[in-house]
Design an enzyme around this catalytic site. Structure first.
Site, PDB file in Angstrom:
ATOM      1  N   HIS A  97      -8.185  68.263  14.040  1.00 46.99           N
ATOM      2  CA  HIS A  97      -8.627  67.116  13.235  1.00 46.99           C
ATOM      3  C   HIS A  97      -7.441  66.326  12.656  1.00 46.99           C
ATOM      4  CE1 HIS A  97     -12.342  69.104  13.765  1.00 46.99           C
ATOM      5  NE2 HIS A  97     -12.334  69.854  12.685  1.00 46.99           N
ATOM      6  N   LYS A 157     -14.055  67.951  -2.089  1.00 49.51           N
ATOM      7  CA  LYS A 157     -13.968  67.568  -0.675  1.00 49.51           C
ATOM      8  C   LYS A 157     -13.443  66.137  -0.600  1.00 49.51           C
ATOM      9  CE  LYS A 157     -16.106  67.295   3.710  1.00 49.51           C
ATOM     10  NZ  LYS A 157     -15.366  68.006   4.711  1.00 49.51           N
ATOM     11  N   ASP A 202      -7.205  75.890  12.662  1.00 43.90           N
ATOM     12  CA  ASP A 202      -8.595  75.469  12.515  1.00 43.90           C
ATOM     13  C   ASP A 202      -8.707  73.962  12.259  1.00 43.90           C
ATOM     14  OD1 ASP A 202     -11.422  75.884  12.188  1.00 43.90           O
ATOM     15  OD2 ASP A 202     -11.162  75.775  10.020  1.00 43.90           O
ATOM     16  N   LYS A 244      -8.956  75.144   2.089  1.00 44.85           N
ATOM     17  CA  LYS A 244     -10.322  75.564   1.745  1.00 44.85           C
ATOM     18  C   LYS A 244     -10.345  75.911   0.264  1.00 44.85           C
ATOM     19  CE  LYS A 244     -12.249  76.395   6.003  1.00 44.85           C
ATOM     20  NZ  LYS A 244     -13.363  75.551   6.398  1.00 44.85           N
TER      21      LYS A 244
END
Ligand code: BG6
Length: 487
Positions: free
Chosen positions: A254, A342, A249, A337
């Site tokens: 990324h 963040k 993912d 996650k």
């Protein structure tokens, strides 16, 4: 605007200007459509980048456009009534089965009806916001049923959201199918990280500054960290996420794109095509040295996740490159996650200088590119402590995007759609980049299945509490690899 041309298409009332367009979102009721794409289209209307549009949301389940739009409204910062009403009036929902060619003919009719009603001239952007297992069948059906067409006066483009495939083989097969049906100019492979302001700055920063580029090699750099920590858990995406996990993912796309931009050799020119070629060359050179995987407590209770799921929600990876320029320089990637906070950043740590003092500096220079939630760049240098003779302490040279330019940069998906409308492919990903990146992930997937006496942790999945920085056992892994994460 050019004069009207005669075509067979009855909706073709005038030549197409790029500010009128039909967005067809395949997977229109899903998370990406709701959280990112519809708000981005709203912003394009608000900014008047597009003056007239139609939004066709398509998916398998029966829904109403109003239901989807209401959900999306929450993700728009400031809703202006007139712009919102405009969006509502041009959006429809069309239920369809992606595997049924007949449904594409119906879709084409729906699009044409909208184009006539809204006086649009036929520019179409198909956005595949669905799982990659649907990519081949949608590609084939769009092409065969001529729902996608290009004439001299209007164009159809196809945008493929990541993940592009779920391993090297499937990515290759999707690329093959695209090449068969479309020209490369029609195809946009998305990695929305490339549209983030500081990410699109990396190449410019490196290659327009003499004080940086000559230092970007094993001679001066000790290690590089790419960190993509997320505070959010998988939320309502359990079913999707459980088939992918952190490696597929986030790392495959990324994280490896950030690493490639940071380490690629100098492109011949700083433009899309040359940058893509340099990134592909670097991605091809990557080799896995070690990795460590984790899963947060409670993940298995998420709707859509299997009870005995082995999917990783946390990954730390160590890589090296075969390129001589990067000989023995470790590249560390960390993502997860449900972590403490963040933070998305790149940190380039330089080697220590020869110490000419009695008290040597404890820190070496490093360059930190903070991407999210703040966007700024810090250069850490050593400087004399006032009122001391020889003592030095680390100080920061700061560049703040906001303070320097005082511009509110639009969100990544808005820029991305703008680029597709303009036909600018410079920040989209090329087929070979994607395939090389999958090879890296395939290797990890291979290793984690094989019992490994030397690296037993590679066969394990360590748990961590929601809100932690990582699984506790990462400490030993860090020690082994002499890595101190910045976040
Ligand atoms: C997406 C992933 O590509 O990127 C998500 O599928 C992740 O799982 C997201 O949350 C992170 O993007 P951003 O822009 O919020 O950092």
């Amino acid at each position: 605007m050019a004069k009207q041309k005669k075509t067979n298409n009855k909706t073709q009332t005038k030549d197409c200007s790029s500010d009128t367009v039909t967005f067809i979102i395949m997977g229109g009721g899903g998370d990406l459509s709701i959280r990112k794409l519809i708000p981005a289209i709203y912003n394009l209307l608000e900014k008047k980048t597009i003056t007239n549009c139609s939004v066709v949301l398509t998916a398998r389940s029966p829904r109403k456009a109003a239901q989807v739009l209401t959900k999306a409204k929450k993700y728009i910062k400031k809703v202006k009534v007139s712009t919102w009403n405009k969006l509502v009036s041009c959006a429809i929902y069309h239920q369809m089965d992606f595997s049924n060619p007949g449904d594409y003919q119906k879709l084409d009719k729906v699009i044409q009806k909208q184009e006539t009603k809204l006086k649009l001239c036929g520019n179409r952007i198909f956005y595949l916001a669905t799982i990659p297992q649907n990519f081949n069948i949608i590609t084939k059906n769009l092409a065969r049923t001529k729902t996608i067409r290009n004439t001299k006066t209007h164009s159809s483009k196809v945008v493929y959201e990541k993940p592009f495939g779920d391993n090297y083989k499937s990515a290759k097969s999707i690329n093959k199918s695209l090449k068969k049906h479309f020209t490369e100019k029609q195809v946009y492979r998305v990695d929305h990280y490339l549209e983030k302001e500081l990410v699109s700055n990396i190449g410019l920063l490196r290659f327009t500054n003499r004080i940086l580029e000559p230092l970007f090699s094993h001679k001066h750099i000790e290690s590089i960290q790419i960190i993509i920590n997320e505070k959010l858990d998988v939320q309502k995406r359990g079913r999707f996420y459980d088939n992918y996990g952190a490696l597929k993912d986030v790392v495959q796309n990324h994280a490896l794109q950030l690493l490639a931009l940071t380490c690629m050799g100098a492109p011949k020119r700083l433009d899309g095509e040359h940058i893509r070629a340099s990134k592909a060359k670097f991605l091809k050179s990557l080799m896995i040295k070690d990795f460590f995987l984790g899963q947060y407590e409670g993940y298995k209770n998420t709707k859509g996740v299997t009870k005995n799921s082995k999917t990783e929600t946390f990954a730390a990876v160590k890589l090296i490159s075969k390129e001589r320029r990067w000989e023995n320089v470790p590249f560390f990637i960390k993502t997860g996650k449900a972590l403490k906070e963040k933070r998305t950043l790149i940190q380039i740590k330089f080697k220590p200088v020869k110490c000419l003092l009695d008290y040597c500096p404890s820190e070496t220079n490093h360059l930190t590119i903070n991407i999210d939630p703040v966007d700024n760049i810090h250069f850490h240098l050593n400087s004399k402590v006032p009122n001391s003779h020889q003592k030095v302490a680390p100080v920061k040279l700061n560049f703040s995007q906001k303070a320097n330019f005082n511009i509110n940069t639009p969100k990544a998906y808005q820029i991305l759609l703008e680029d597709v409308i303009k036909g600018d492919q410079s920040v989209f990903v090329r087929s070979d980049e994607i395939e090389f990146a999958w090879k890296v992930i395939d290797k990890i997937e291979d290793l984690r299945k094989k019992p490994n006496k030397k690296y037993p942790h590679q066969n394990k999945l360590y748990t961590y509490k929601k809100g932690a920085s990582s699984p506790e056992e990462l400490g030993a892994w860090n020690k082994k690899h002499k890595i101190k994460w910045t976040a």
